[in-house]
Design an enzyme around this catalytic site. Structure first.
Site, PDB file in Angstrom:
ATOM      1  N   LYS A  49      35.060  27.360  26.661  1.00 26.63           N
ATOM      2  CA  LYS A  49      36.195  27.967  25.965  1.00 26.63           C
ATOM      3  C   LYS A  49      36.932  26.915  25.119  1.00 26.63           C
ATOM      4  O   LYS A  49      37.499  27.242  24.078  1.00 26.63           O
ATOM      5  CB  LYS A  49      37.139  28.623  26.973  1.00 26.63           C
ATOM      6  CG  LYS A  49      36.520  29.851  27.669  1.00 26.63           C
ATOM      7  CD  LYS A  49      36.282  31.004  26.704  1.00 26.63           C
ATOM      8  CE  LYS A  49      35.905  32.284  27.435  1.00 26.63           C
ATOM      9  NZ  LYS A  49      35.749  33.438  26.535  1.00 26.63           N
TER      10      LYS A  49
ATOM     11  N   SER B  93      40.229  31.343  26.121  1.00 28.64           N
ATOM     12  CA  SER B  93      40.916  31.421  27.412  1.00 28.64           C
ATOM     13  C   SER B  93      41.919  30.273  27.492  1.00 28.64           C
ATOM     14  O   SER B  93      41.688  29.187  26.933  1.00 28.64           O
ATOM     15  CB  SER B  93      39.905  31.276  28.543  1.00 28.64           C
ATOM     16  OG  SER B  93      40.584  31.090  29.774  1.00 28.64           O
TER      17      SER B  93
ATOM     18  N   LEU C 172      38.309  44.199  29.069  1.00 29.72           N
ATOM     19  CA  LEU C 172      39.138  43.900  27.901  1.00 29.72           C
ATOM     20  C   LEU C 172      38.505  44.520  26.655  1.00 29.72           C
ATOM     21  O   LEU C 172      39.197  45.112  25.824  1.00 29.72           O
ATOM     22  CB  LEU C 172      39.285  42.382  27.719  1.00 29.72           C
ATOM     23  CG  LEU C 172      40.063  41.979  26.466  1.00 29.72           C
ATOM     24  CD1 LEU C 172      41.499  42.495  26.506  1.00 29.72           C
ATOM     25  CD2 LEU C 172      40.060  40.467  26.280  1.00 29.72           C
TER      26      LEU C 172
ATOM     27  N   TYR D 178      33.062  26.759  32.319  1.00 29.77           N
ATOM     28  CA  TYR D 178      33.912  27.794  31.716  1.00 29.77           C
ATOM     29  C   TYR D 178      34.984  27.138  30.853  1.00 29.77           C
ATOM     30  O   TYR D 178      35.158  27.486  29.680  1.00 29.77           O
ATOM     31  CB  TYR D 178      34.533  28.678  32.801  1.00 29.77           C
ATOM     32  CG  TYR D 178      35.358  29.803  32.225  1.00 29.77           C
ATOM     33  CD1 TYR D 178      34.736  30.880  31.585  1.00 29.77           C
ATOM     34  CD2 TYR D 178      36.750  29.780  32.272  1.00 29.77           C
ATOM     35  CE1 TYR D 178      35.491  31.910  31.028  1.00 29.77           C
ATOM     36  CE2 TYR D 178      37.506  30.804  31.719  1.00 29.77           C
ATOM     37  CZ  TYR D 178      36.878  31.873  31.104  1.00 29.77           C
ATOM     38  OH  TYR D 178      37.627  32.883  30.543  1.00 29.77           O
TER      39      TYR D 178
ATOM     40  N   THR E 161      41.159  42.102  35.543  1.00 32.44           N
ATOM     41  CA  THR E 161      39.920  42.866  35.402  1.00 32.44           C
ATOM     42  C   THR E 161      39.058  42.613  36.644  1.00 32.44           C
ATOM     43  O   THR E 161      39.301  41.669  37.406  1.00 32.44           O
ATOM     44  CB  THR E 161      39.123  42.414  34.157  1.00 32.44           C
ATOM     45  OG1 THR E 161      38.735  41.035  34.342  1.00 32.44           O
ATOM     46  CG2 THR E 161      39.940  42.520  32.889  1.00 32.44           C
TER      47      THR E 161
END
Ligand SMILES: NC(=O)c1ccc[n+]([C@@H]2O[C@H](COP(=O)([O-])OP(=O)(O)OC[C@H]3O[C@@H](n4cnc5c(N)ncnc54)[C@H](OP(=O)(O)O)[C@@H]3O)[C@@H](O)[C@H]2O)c1
Length: 251
Positions: free
Chosen positions: A153, A136, A10, A149, A184
């Site tokens: 975020k 995210s 990204l 995670y 990705t």
């Protein structure tokens, strides 16, 4: 402009979006080879100047010192924080590794928040600047297989909003970006389906457009904004069951 995570997929796409005549790009990441390649691509695409900085955001103090140095040399008008570590619980483990939880906390939340704070103060003194934080859509959901995670975020999302309200009267804009899935290599490493995944190029173009409009929050693609509402209104026992059911096989 400053771009962290420039060596990522990204980040690379974002760098190329900004590579035009008159642009000076400070490209941060860890992988020096990939940073040099993306810097060369940006120069070929028309950027007037590039600088690369290879550093580990796990060292927050070193990152702040680097920011002070780089912003002192060439004041940033735009900063995009696109670095980030994605991780989920290893197959067969009950919880994530404590070391990895700490690492995600620092790389995904502590360092970008500290850097954005330092930069916001410097931009406010200049009464001009724009900070974009890549969070995210995972921030909206208590993912039991990716606790660190989702939480890192979520912390970043709350930080971005609070900082935006704080510095807006001083001429500094803050945009939070909450992508769903971006196709990705990093995302493909995580098992499980990736509904509505968009390419890094499409995500980068949407992010740059939202930033140019001065948007406070971009959720892309839009159904993830709807999912956020659904998560909020579902009764807790049902939501817990659904979130558990979302866990990739074996997690
Ligand atoms: N892909 C998705 O589905 C998705 C969805 C929502 C949000 N996002 C967010 O979008 C951003 C980019 O993701 P991506 O898929 O493009 O991942 P990626 O290709 O793995 O890029 C991650 C970038 O972060 C950098 N980074 C990671 N750990 C670092 C550290 N300790 N210190 C300094 N830099 C570090 C990497 O640097 P090196 O490669 O040089 O180590 C790389 O430039 C991340 O913030 C991610 O959380 C991605």
């Amino acid at each position: 402009m400053l771009l962290t995570g420039a060596s990522g997929e990204l980040g690379g796409a974002l760098a190329l979006e900004f590579a035009r005549e008159g642009a000076f790009l400070s490209l941060w990441g860890r992988d020096a080879t990939r940073l040099s390649l993306i810097a060369a691509a940006c120069s070929a695409a028309g950027a007037t100047g590039t600088q690369v900085r290879s550093l580990d955001l796990a060292d927050t103090d070193a990152a702040i010192a680097a920011l002070v140095l780089d912003d002192g040399a060439t004041p940033f008008d735009v900063a995009m924080f696109a670095s980030g570590l994605g991780d989920i619980r290893a197959a067969g483990d009950l919880v994530e590794s404590a070391t990895q939880v700490a690492r995600l906390g620092v790389v995904n939340f502590v360092s970008p928040a500290a850097l954005a704070t330092e930069l916001a103060a410097r931009m406010a003194a200049r009464r001009h600047g724009h900070i974009v934080l890549i969070g995210s859509a995972a921030a909206f959901h208590a993912l039991p297989f990716a606790t660190a995670y989702a939480a890192s975020k979520a912390g970043l999302a709350r930080f971005a909003e609070a900082l935006r309200i704080n510095v807006a009267p001083h001429g500094v804009k803050v945009t939070l970006v909450s992508p769903g899935f971006i196709d990705t290599a990093a995302a493909r490493q995580v098992p499980g389906p990736k509904p509505l995944a968009i390419s890094a190029d499409v995500a980068a173009a949407r992010i740059v457009r939202a930033a140019a409009r001065g948007k406070a929050h971009l959720v892309t693609p839009w159904p993830f904004a709807l999912l956020r509402v659904v998560d909020r209104i579902l009764p807790r026992p049902l939501r817990d069951r659904l979130l558990r059911a979302l866990s990739p096989p074996g997690r």
